[in-house]
Write a protein that holds these residues in place. Structure first.
Motif, PDB file in Angstrom:
ATOM      1  N   MET A  47      32.993  48.638  16.978  1.00 40.54           N
ATOM      2  CA  MET A  47      33.740  49.836  17.380  1.00 40.54           C
ATOM      3  C   MET A  47      34.935  50.146  16.481  1.00 40.54           C
ATOM      4  O   MET A  47      35.266  51.305  16.263  1.00 40.54           O
ATOM      5  N   CYS A  48      35.639  49.125  16.047  1.00 40.56           N
ATOM      6  CA  CYS A  48      36.829  49.308  15.205  1.00 40.56           C
ATOM      7  C   CYS A  48      36.616  48.404  14.003  1.00 40.56           C
ATOM      8  O   CYS A  48      37.028  47.251  14.006  1.00 40.56           O
ATOM      9  N   ALA A  49      35.949  48.914  12.990  1.00 33.50           N
ATOM     10  CA  ALA A  49      35.307  48.002  12.041  1.00 33.50           C
ATOM     11  C   ALA A  49      36.046  47.752  10.734  1.00 33.50           C
ATOM     12  O   ALA A  49      35.825  46.732  10.100  1.00 33.50           O
ATOM     13  N   SER A  50      36.891  48.678  10.304  1.00 31.75           N
ATOM     14  CA  SER A  50      37.498  48.515   8.978  1.00 31.75           C
ATOM     15  C   SER A  50      38.548  47.405   8.998  1.00 31.75           C
ATOM     16  O   SER A  50      39.213  47.217  10.013  1.00 31.75           O
ATOM     17  N   PRO A  51      38.730  46.626   7.939  1.00 37.55           N
ATOM     18  CA  PRO A  51      38.114  46.754   6.617  1.00 37.55           C
ATOM     19  C   PRO A  51      36.677  46.249   6.520  1.00 37.55           C
ATOM     20  O   PRO A  51      36.051  46.379   5.475  1.00 37.55           O
ATOM     21  N   GLY A  52      36.147  45.654   7.571  1.00 36.43           N
ATOM     22  CA  GLY A  52      34.711  45.395   7.585  1.00 36.43           C
ATOM     23  C   GLY A  52      34.289  43.951   7.397  1.00 36.43           C
ATOM     24  O   GLY A  52      33.107  43.689   7.195  1.00 36.43           O
ATOM     25  N   SER A  53      35.215  43.019   7.493  1.00 37.02           N
ATOM     26  CA  SER A  53      34.794  41.633   7.273  1.00 37.02           C
ATOM     27  C   SER A  53      33.825  41.188   8.370  1.00 37.02           C
ATOM     28  O   SER A  53      32.850  40.475   8.097  1.00 37.02           O
ATOM     29  N   LYS A  54      34.077  41.655   9.582  1.00 32.93           N
ATOM     30  CA  LYS A  54      33.159  41.247  10.665  1.00 32.93           C
ATOM     31  C   LYS A  54      31.857  42.042  10.585  1.00 32.93           C
ATOM     32  O   LYS A  54      30.789  41.524  10.900  1.00 32.93           O
ATOM     33  N   THR A  55      31.948  43.285  10.137  1.00 34.52           N
ATOM     34  CA  THR A  55      30.715  44.065   9.952  1.00 34.52           C
ATOM     35  C   THR A  55      29.816  43.340   8.944  1.00 34.52           C
ATOM     36  O   THR A  55      28.603  43.225   9.137  1.00 34.52           O
TER      37      THR A  55
ATOM     38  N   ASN B  27      32.160  51.598  13.021  1.00 36.26           N
ATOM     39  CA  ASN B  27      32.962  52.791  13.253  1.00 36.26           C
ATOM     40  C   ASN B  27      34.436  52.511  12.984  1.00 36.26           C
ATOM     41  O   ASN B  27      34.930  51.404  13.222  1.00 36.26           O
ATOM     42  N   ASP B  28      35.144  53.517  12.502  1.00 31.78           N
ATOM     43  CA  ASP B  28      36.602  53.419  12.449  1.00 31.78           C
ATOM     44  C   ASP B  28      37.190  54.812  12.620  1.00 31.78           C
ATOM     45  O   ASP B  28      36.569  55.813  12.277  1.00 31.78           O
ATOM     46  N   LEU B  29      38.399  54.834  13.146  1.00 27.39           N
ATOM     47  CA  LEU B  29      39.042  56.110  13.452  1.00 27.39           C
ATOM     48  C   LEU B  29      39.474  56.846  12.189  1.00 27.39           C
ATOM     49  O   LEU B  29      39.424  58.071  12.133  1.00 27.39           O
ATOM     50  N   TYR B  30      39.912  56.108  11.181  1.00 30.09           N
ATOM     51  CA  TYR B  30      40.515  56.759  10.026  1.00 30.09           C
ATOM     52  C   TYR B  30      39.525  56.874   8.874  1.00 30.09           C
ATOM     53  O   TYR B  30      38.868  55.892   8.520  1.00 30.09           O
ATOM     54  N   VAL B  31      39.485  58.073   8.292  1.00 24.77           N
ATOM     55  CA  VAL B  31      38.524  58.318   7.212  1.00 24.77           C
ATOM     56  C   VAL B  31      38.764  57.372   6.035  1.00 24.77           C
ATOM     57  O   VAL B  31      37.818  56.794   5.485  1.00 24.77           O
ATOM     58  N   GLN B  32      40.056  57.195   5.679  1.00 24.83           N
ATOM     59  CA  GLN B  32      40.325  56.315   4.527  1.00 24.83           C
ATOM     60  C   GLN B  32      39.891  54.899   4.819  1.00 24.83           C
ATOM     61  O   GLN B  32      39.413  54.179   3.950  1.00 24.83           O
ATOM     62  N   ARG B  33      40.058  54.491   6.072  1.00 29.95           N
ATOM     63  CA  ARG B  33      39.647  53.125   6.417  1.00 29.95           C
ATOM     64  C   ARG B  33      38.114  53.026   6.443  1.00 29.95           C
ATOM     65  O   ARG B  33      37.549  51.983   6.169  1.00 29.95           O
ATOM     66  N   CYS B  34      37.465  54.153   6.774  1.00 29.45           N
ATOM     67  CA  CYS B  34      35.989  54.164   6.683  1.00 29.45           C
ATOM     68  C   CYS B  34      35.572  53.967   5.231  1.00 29.45           C
ATOM     69  O   CYS B  34      34.597  53.267   4.940  1.00 29.45           O
TER      70      CYS B  34
ATOM     71  N   GLU C  62      36.928  58.322  17.315  1.00 32.68           N
ATOM     72  CA  GLU C  62      37.813  57.551  18.191  1.00 32.68           C
ATOM     73  C   GLU C  62      36.884  56.656  19.000  1.00 32.68           C
ATOM     74  O   GLU C  62      35.999  57.161  19.708  1.00 32.68           O
ATOM     75  N   ALA C  63      37.088  55.363  18.927  1.00 34.43           N
ATOM     76  CA  ALA C  63      36.158  54.467  19.630  1.00 34.43           C
ATOM     77  C   ALA C  63      36.151  54.747  21.130  1.00 34.43           C
ATOM     78  O   ALA C  63      35.119  54.631  21.795  1.00 34.43           O
ATOM     79  N   GLN C  64      37.286  55.142  21.671  1.00 31.76           N
ATOM     80  CA  GLN C  64      37.360  55.369  23.120  1.00 31.76           C
ATOM     81  C   GLN C  64      36.554  56.603  23.547  1.00 31.76           C
ATOM     82  O   GLN C  64      36.284  56.800  24.719  1.00 31.76           O
ATOM     83  N   ASN C  65      36.194  57.442  22.554  1.00 35.43           N
ATOM     84  CA  ASN C  65      35.374  58.614  22.848  1.00 35.43           C
ATOM     85  C   ASN C  65      34.068  58.586  22.069  1.00 35.43           C
ATOM     86  O   ASN C  65      33.527  59.633  21.726  1.00 35.43           O
TER      87      ASN C  65
ATOM     88  N   CYS D  23      34.217  44.539  19.833  1.00 37.88           N
ATOM     89  CA  CYS D  23      35.340  45.400  20.160  1.00 37.88           C
ATOM     90  C   CYS D  23      36.613  44.692  19.660  1.00 37.88           C
ATOM     91  O   CYS D  23      37.335  44.069  20.428  1.00 37.88           O
ATOM     92  N   ASP D  24      36.799  44.760  18.351  1.00 36.75           N
ATOM     93  CA  ASP D  24      37.926  44.065  17.692  1.00 36.75           C
ATOM     94  C   ASP D  24      39.040  45.112  17.549  1.00 36.75           C
ATOM     95  O   ASP D  24      39.212  45.712  16.497  1.00 36.75           O
ATOM     96  N   VAL D  25      39.759  45.296  18.606  1.00 40.34           N
ATOM     97  CA  VAL D  25      40.614  46.485  18.759  1.00 40.34           C
ATOM     98  C   VAL D  25      41.882  46.432  17.894  1.00 40.34           C
ATOM     99  O   VAL D  25      42.321  45.350  17.493  1.00 40.34           O
TER     100      VAL D  25
END
Ligand SMILES: C[S@@+](CC[C@H](N)C(=O)[O-])C[C@H]1O[C@@H](n2cnc3c(N)ncnc32)[C@H](O)[C@@H]1O
Length: 676
Positions: free
Chosen positions: A86-94, A118-125, A146-149, A179-181
């Motif tokens: 759900m909150c993936a960036s920078p992606g080590s767990k992905t 998924n991540d909320l911020y485009v740059q972090r994506c 937004e992971a909550q939505n 869910c690594d918030v």
């Protein structure tokens, strides 16, 4: 060479200097115990550090804080799982999750699983895409929500009726959710020294509700029988046990907190807290009642341990202690028909009730077994700090609970699309299945109608309408039969490799790059098209073909991409050349070699006799047989271009450097490039 030096150096520094992490399966993770100063002081260590940096750049290893690798391990991932990060960036767990799903597959075979990161911020994506690119996977989708939505992509009822008997998914549901918030990050304090100055208790308080909402959305998207791991790199109970308790409270008898004490037995962990106080602006509070009136909206009831507090006073119902909580906001104004038995039997807790609960007044609230949460602290095993809770969903959330997890998009259920009939003649070049009808949510839209109107708009390109996501190019299935046939025939791609339906491109790209997606990703794309592009997809699949404008005579307008080569290689039957280590090394080193200048004259002749265009050069190691070499996962191959008089390498500089180093390691051939 480097490794030899390292073992010598590490023996100087003691046994613990380089050691495998005892709790990580298969000795796949190692801990290096050197300070920055030591790394700088010792030349062998410094070059080892450089080596590690390079290896991580090309994707052979991942460097990360050891404890951060724990949460995915508790997901118990299987090769056919659909996983949401759900909150993936920078992606080590992905990356770890991708490794898990690809672990047991033979070269050229894709697992049935998929990871949606998924991540909320485009740059972090973008960072996430960069960091996972090294994996070269066709089973990844990167989204920006937004992971909550996070959307669920449910098909409207009438539509799903039409697909009832097919195996098409009718909404998004995941077997595993990470869910690594976002958290205050105080668990990283021993390496992030600035945290000492920045930290204040308000940080956790401000994040609590977001963390609850994100995790609640995760629970809604989790399949019955599925597992969700909630984690933070904070030690603040407001961000941890309080969130877990609120999740259990909100999801009633649908979710349980798992006892995973028998899993990863080597991992030293401490039990979750059952009681804590909440701090706000320098004052400590034991219950929400103690919070000053003007702070009650910021310091929420759910931040307190459920069994503390005057209003939350324990009341005994049958054989269990329960508390009355009349302040849980999400259930306000709704009634729940409670007829079932709430079971937390393993913990000796159970509630038998057969009464209708009026949510506006009292909510039954058990004491949750929060000791099942895990706290990993630095002084137990020389690691960072982490909090982890493992949840299991054993029945669906009720409507009221689901509503509380998501702000519905107005388009989510409004559009009904006629499903495309099986065997309908396919004449489109690029196709997304459905587009949005912003102001017309109840209109029945025929996919063909949409296509026709877009044809009129875009002329010969026959592009369908734009995705509704500003700044994100729609994903389009690439269906140009002529091009696909020319690729298949030019490279002799065997029929057993399914290309049709698995190729996608981005709308503004003019099909310059063609990506390959797995069957699992393909199905999600189809679903997303059917529900009006609810998923904002920023990246997916593996780049497999790129168009070229070479003037050399070539019957195929596309060349292979190095990224997709390892997947495709076992299925390529034409345009393959086998080079000796010496010639392979020279190719990598000089990038372009005249046919006459190869050491092995036979190789030069074979290259010269090939029709101009893209080809594959495979490293021929003495003992390997040509027939089996392309199926061997350890085979090294590169994409090249057979030009007029030369063979040219088409591999990026970091990959070339990596390959040269591997050649040096295996064959003792000097590794240097012009960049060096
Ligand atoms: C703790 S980090 C995740 C680290 C990541 N799991 C890893 O292992 O590399 C939290 C991430 O959540 C993202 N984020 C913050 N708010 C978010 C939200 N509402 N929805 C989705 N992502 C969010 C941040 O951009 C950040 O990248």
């Amino acid at each position: 060479m480097i490794l030899g030096d390292i073992w010598r150096v590490s023996s100087e520094y003691g046994e613990d200097a380089i050691r495998p992490l005892p709790w990580y399966p298969g000795n796949l993770a190692w801990h290096l115990n050197f300070s920055r100063k030591e790394l700088r002081k010792n030349q062998a260590l410094e070059s080892f550090h450089e080596f590690l940096k390079h290896e991580s750049e090309v994707g052979n290893i991942t460097r990360q804080e050891a404890v951060s690798m724990v949460p995915p391990l508790f997901l118990n991932v299987q090769p056919d799982h659909h996983i949401l990060d759900m909150c993936a960036s920078p992606g080590s767990k992905t990356f770890q999750l991708l490794e898990m799903i690809h672990q047991s597959k033979e070269p050229g075979l894709l697992p049935g699983a998929l990871v949606m990161a998924n991540d909320l911020y485009v740059q972090r994506c973008d960072l996430l895409i960069h960091n996972t690119k090294r994996m070269c996977t066709a089973n990844l989708i990167v989204t920006n929500h937004e992971a909550q939505n996070f959307p669920d992509c449910s098909l409207a009822n009438d539509y799903s009726e039409a697909y009832k008997d097919t195996c098409k998914p009718q909404g998004l549901e995941f077997d595993r959710i990470l869910c690594d918030v976002p958290c205050s990050g105080d668990g990283t304090i021993r390496k992030g020294h600035e945290m000492w100055r920045k930290w204040n208790s308000g940080m956790g308080n401000q994040l609590h509700l977001l963390q609850v909402n994100i995790a609640m959305r995760g629970i809604a998207l989790l399949k019955v029988g599925g597992r969700m791991v909630y984690s933070t790199c904070s030690m603040n109970p407001v961000e941890n046990e309080a969130v877990v308790a609120e999740l259990l409270r909100r999801s009633g008898n649908s979710v349980e907190l798992l006892d995973v004490s028998s899993e990863l037995p080597e991992l030293v962990r401490r039990p979750g807290l059952s009681t804590w106080k909440v701090q706000d602006r320098g004052s400590w509070f034991q219950t929400h009642d103690d919070v000053p009136h003007d702070r009650k909206n910021l310091v929420l009831p759910s931040m307190f341990p459920s069994s503390n507090g005057t209003e939350e006073s324990d009341t005994v119902h049958g054989d269990v202690e329960v508390n009355i909580d009349n302040r849980s906001s999400f259930l306000r104004n709704c009634n729940i028909e409670e007829t079932s038995k709430i079971n937390h039997d393993t913990d000796g807790l159970s509630i038998n009730s057969n009464k209708k609960l009026d949510c506006t007044s009292n909510i039954l609230n058990s004491k949750f077994p929060l000791h099942r949460c895990m706290r990993i602290v630095p002084h137990d095993q020389n690691s960072g700090a982490f909090f982890i809770a493992v949840l299991h969903k054993f029945s669906p959330l009720n409507g009221c609970q689901i509503q509380g997890t998501k702000i519905q998009h107005p388009l989510a259920k409004g559009i009904i699309v006629q499903p495309q009939k099986e065997n309908e003649p396919e004449t489109r070049l690029y196709e997304t299945i459905l587009t949005r009808q912003q102001n017309n949510v109840s209109k029945v839209v025929d996919a063909a109608e949409v296509l026709e109107s877009s044809r009129a708009e875009s002329g010969d390109m026959k592009l369908q309408k734009q995705s509704r996501w500003k700044g994100v190019d729609p994903v389009l299935f690439f269906k140009d039969e002529l091009v696909i046939k020319s690729i298949i025939s030019f490279f002799g791609i065997k029929e057993s490799f399914p290309l049709q339906g698995h190729l996608v491109t981005r709308s503004t790209d003019n099909a310059r790059r063609i990506y390959y997606v797995s069957k699992s990703v393909k199905k999600i794309l189809e679903l997303n098209g059917e529900v009006g592009e609810q998923l904002k997809i920023v990246s997916l699949g593996i780049k497999m073909f790129e168009s070229h404008r070479s003037k050399d005579c070539c019957s195929c307008a596309y060349r292979l991409s190095y990224e997709g080569l390892s997947l495709l290689l076992p299925y390529v039957s034409k345009r393959i050349l086998y080079a000796s280590p010496l010639d392979f090394h020279r190719l990598l080193q000089y990038r372009s070699i005249n046919f006459a200048h190869f050491v092995d004259a036979r190789f030069g002749e074979e290259a010269a006799s090939l029709m101009p265009g893209c080809c594959v050069v495979v490293l021929l190691e003495g003992h390997k047989h040509v027939d089996s070499i392309c199926k061997d996962p350890s085979t090294i191959a590169i994409v090249c271009w057979r030009g007029k008089g030369t063979m040219n390498v088409m591999v990026s500089p970091p990959d070339r450097k990596d390959l040269l180093e591997r050649m040096a390691y295996h064959f003792g051939l000097k590794a240097c490039t012009e960049e060096d």
